[in-house]
Design a protein around this motif. Structure first.
Motif, PDB file in Angstrom:
ATOM      1  N   THR A   1     -10.558  -8.529  -9.168  1.00 20.64           N
ATOM      2  CA  THR A   1      -9.717  -7.325  -9.174  1.00 20.64           C
ATOM      3  C   THR A   1      -9.038  -7.171 -10.535  1.00 20.64           C
ATOM      4  O   THR A   1      -8.963  -6.061 -11.075  1.00 20.64           O
ATOM      5  CB  THR A   1      -8.672  -7.402  -8.042  1.00 20.64           C
TER       6      THR A   1
ATOM      7  N   ASP B   1      -6.677  -1.159  -4.106  1.00 18.44           N
ATOM      8  CA  ASP B   1      -6.021  -1.745  -2.930  1.00 18.44           C
ATOM      9  C   ASP B   1      -6.890  -2.900  -2.415  1.00 18.44           C
ATOM     10  O   ASP B   1      -8.101  -2.739  -2.226  1.00 18.44           O
ATOM     11  CB  ASP B   1      -5.868  -0.662  -1.852  1.00 18.44           C
TER      12      ASP B   1
ATOM     13  N   SER C   1       0.842  -1.213   0.000  1.00 13.81           N
ATOM     14  CA  SER C   1       0.000   0.000   0.000  1.00 13.81           C
ATOM     15  C   SER C   1       0.867   1.248   0.000  1.00 13.81           C
ATOM     16  O   SER C   1       0.553   2.238  -0.699  1.00 13.81           O
ATOM     17  CB  SER C   1      -0.907   0.039   1.236  1.00 13.81           C
TER      18      SER C   1
ATOM     19  N   CYS D   1      -2.454  -2.248  -8.588  1.00 14.46           N
ATOM     20  CA  CYS D   1      -3.162  -3.188  -7.713  1.00 14.46           C
ATOM     21  C   CYS D   1      -2.221  -3.661  -6.622  1.00 14.46           C
ATOM     22  O   CYS D   1      -1.109  -4.104  -6.919  1.00 14.46           O
ATOM     23  CB  CYS D   1      -3.639  -4.412  -8.492  1.00 14.46           C
TER      24      CYS D   1
ATOM     25  N   LYS E   1      -0.921  -3.121  11.258  1.00 13.85           N
ATOM     26  CA  LYS E   1      -2.341  -3.190  11.676  1.00 13.85           C
ATOM     27  C   LYS E   1      -2.549  -4.104  12.888  1.00 13.85           C
ATOM     28  O   LYS E   1      -3.695  -4.386  13.244  1.00 13.85           O
ATOM     29  CB  LYS E   1      -3.181  -3.721  10.508  1.00 13.85           C
TER      30      LYS E   1
ATOM     31  N   ARG F   1     -16.581  -7.758  -0.721  1.00 15.14           N
ATOM     32  CA  ARG F   1     -16.932  -7.875   0.701  1.00 15.14           C
ATOM     33  C   ARG F   1     -17.470  -9.250   1.073  1.00 15.14           C
ATOM     34  O   ARG F   1     -17.508  -9.605   2.251  1.00 15.14           O
ATOM     35  CB  ARG F   1     -17.934  -6.787   1.101  1.00 15.14           C
TER      36      ARG F   1
ATOM     37  N   ASP G   1      -7.257  -4.372   0.437  1.00 13.15           N
ATOM     38  CA  ASP G   1      -8.010  -4.068   1.665  1.00 13.15           C
ATOM     39  C   ASP G   1      -9.269  -3.268   1.349  1.00 13.15           C
ATOM     40  O   ASP G   1     -10.355  -3.575   1.854  1.00 13.15           O
ATOM     41  CB  ASP G   1      -7.127  -3.186   2.580  1.00 13.15           C
ATOM     42  N   ASN G   2      -9.119  -2.219   0.522  1.00 17.93           N
ATOM     43  CA  ASN G   2     -10.251  -1.342   0.219  1.00 17.93           C
ATOM     44  C   ASN G   2     -11.318  -2.073  -0.587  1.00 17.93           C
ATOM     45  O   ASN G   2     -12.519  -1.914  -0.332  1.00 17.93           O
ATOM     46  CB  ASN G   2      -9.777  -0.094  -0.538  1.00 17.93           C
ATOM     47  N   LEU G   3     -10.890  -2.893  -1.558  1.00 13.52           N
ATOM     48  CA  LEU G   3     -11.872  -3.624  -2.377  1.00 13.52           C
ATOM     49  C   LEU G   3     -12.673  -4.606  -1.525  1.00 13.52           C
ATOM     50  O   LEU G   3     -13.829  -4.898  -1.820  1.00 13.52           O
ATOM     51  CB  LEU G   3     -11.161  -4.378  -3.506  1.00 13.52           C
ATOM     52  N   ARG G   4     -12.051  -5.089  -0.454  1.00 10.19           N
ATOM     53  CA  ARG G   4     -12.763  -6.024   0.419  1.00 10.19           C
ATOM     54  C   ARG G   4     -13.846  -5.322   1.249  1.00 10.19           C
ATOM     55  O   ARG G   4     -14.625  -5.976   1.932  1.00 10.19           O
ATOM     56  CB  ARG G   4     -11.768  -6.760   1.323  1.00 10.19           C
ATOM     57  N   HIS G   5     -13.886  -3.977   1.207  1.00 13.62           N
ATOM     58  CA  HIS G   5     -14.984  -3.249   1.854  1.00 13.62           C
ATOM     59  C   HIS G   5     -16.217  -3.165   0.943  1.00 13.62           C
ATOM     60  O   HIS G   5     -17.304  -2.860   1.407  1.00 13.62           O
ATOM     61  CB  HIS G   5     -14.551  -1.827   2.218  1.00 13.62           C
TER      62      HIS G   5
END
Ligand SMILES: Nc1ncnc2c1ncn2[C@@H]1O[C@H](COP(=O)(O)OS(=O)(=O)O)[C@@H](OP(=O)(O)O)[C@H]1O
Ligand SMILES: Nc1ncnc2c1ncn2[C@@H]1O[C@H](COP(=O)(O)OP(=O)(O)O)[C@@H](O)[C@H]1O
Length: 211
Positions: free
Chosen positions: A85, A59, A38, A101, A141, A69, A61-65
């Motif tokens: 992706t 990103d 990232s 990516c 994190k 999801r 992480d962001n796509l998993r939001h």
């Protein structure tokens, strides 16, 4: 029987690239959690943006939001995460944009399947290499701590595999190379491939001269 027919569009990828003044591709960053995907992706996007190159950052992480999801971390779900992706990145490449990516993408077969979705030379695999011990000590994190405590199962690098690329297009070692140099190595590769266009190349040379 296949009942769906591909519809050609009057404006093509080549037309969009010409309008943008540069080519398009996907820069696919793979590596362990905490390796620096990232951080490098953000710095690379900024450097390209400042050179007038159109970009979009995808990103993991962001796509998993949102888009992804519904997916977890089983091998099947990781494969689907990467497939989706890569499909989105392909739309950006078709739009004449450089898609960046950043996904762990731990399995070689999934990364190769992603590469196969693009035309030759459009998929640039960047191995963000960093020993797991260093990633564990960074633990941005707090996830390694939780994985080592047994709170997260199947965590990449702890109790789930990571298969390093055999012949990545670019490799950066973030435990020994400063961020600036990592970004420069990727920019250099894009320039060498003639993907950035003349005006971005000149802007890059001016920026290098000012350093
Ligand atoms: N089990 C497990 N294994 C690995 N990573 C985990 C896991 N659970 C949650 N996370 C967090 O999810 C981020 C990884 O998502 P990705 O979409 O990049 O993963 S993958 O490509 O589908 O393997 C990853 O983000 P990064 O640290 O940015 O890599 C973690 O924050
Ligand atoms: N050369 C480097 N490149 C990228 N990140 C670095 C580098 N050196 C140290 N770091 C640090 O390592 C951490 C990487 O975190 P992050 O970019 O979120 O990794 P990932 O997205 O792979 O999980 C950040 O705290 C970053 O500042």
């Amino acid at each position: 029987m296949n009942t769906i027919v591909w519809q050609p569009t009057p404006v093509t990828k080549a037309d969009r690239r010409r309008l943008n003044g540069h080519s398009s591709c996907v820069v696919w960053l793979t590596g362990l959690s905490g390796s620096g995907k990232s951080t490098i992706a953000g710095a690379l996007e900024l450097a390209l943006h400042e050179r007038g190159v159109r970009t979009y950052l995808l990103d993991g992480d962001n796509l998993r939001h949102g888009l992804n999801r519904d997916l977890g971390f089983s091998p099947e779900h990781r494969a689907e995460n990467i497939r989706r992706t890569a499909e989105v990145a392909k739309l950006f490449v078709d739009a004449g944009i450089i898609a960046i990516c950043g996904l762990i993408s731990p399995y070689r077969r999934d990364r190769e399947a992603a590469r196969a979705m693009f035309e030759p030379g459009e998929f640039i695999e960047v191995f963000v290499d960093c020993p797991v011990e260093v990633c564990r000590s960074r633990d941005p994190k707090g996830l390694y701590k939780r994985a080592l405590a047994g709170e997260i199962k199947g965590f990449t690098g702890i109790d789930d595999p990571y298969e390093p690329p055999i012949r990545p297009d670019v490799m950066v070692q973030t435990d020994r190379t400063p961020l600036r140099e990592c970004v420069r190595a990727i920019l250099h590769h894009l320039e060498q491939r003639g993907l950035l266009g003349a005006s971005a190349q000149r802007a890059g040379e001016r920026a290098a001269g000012e350093r």
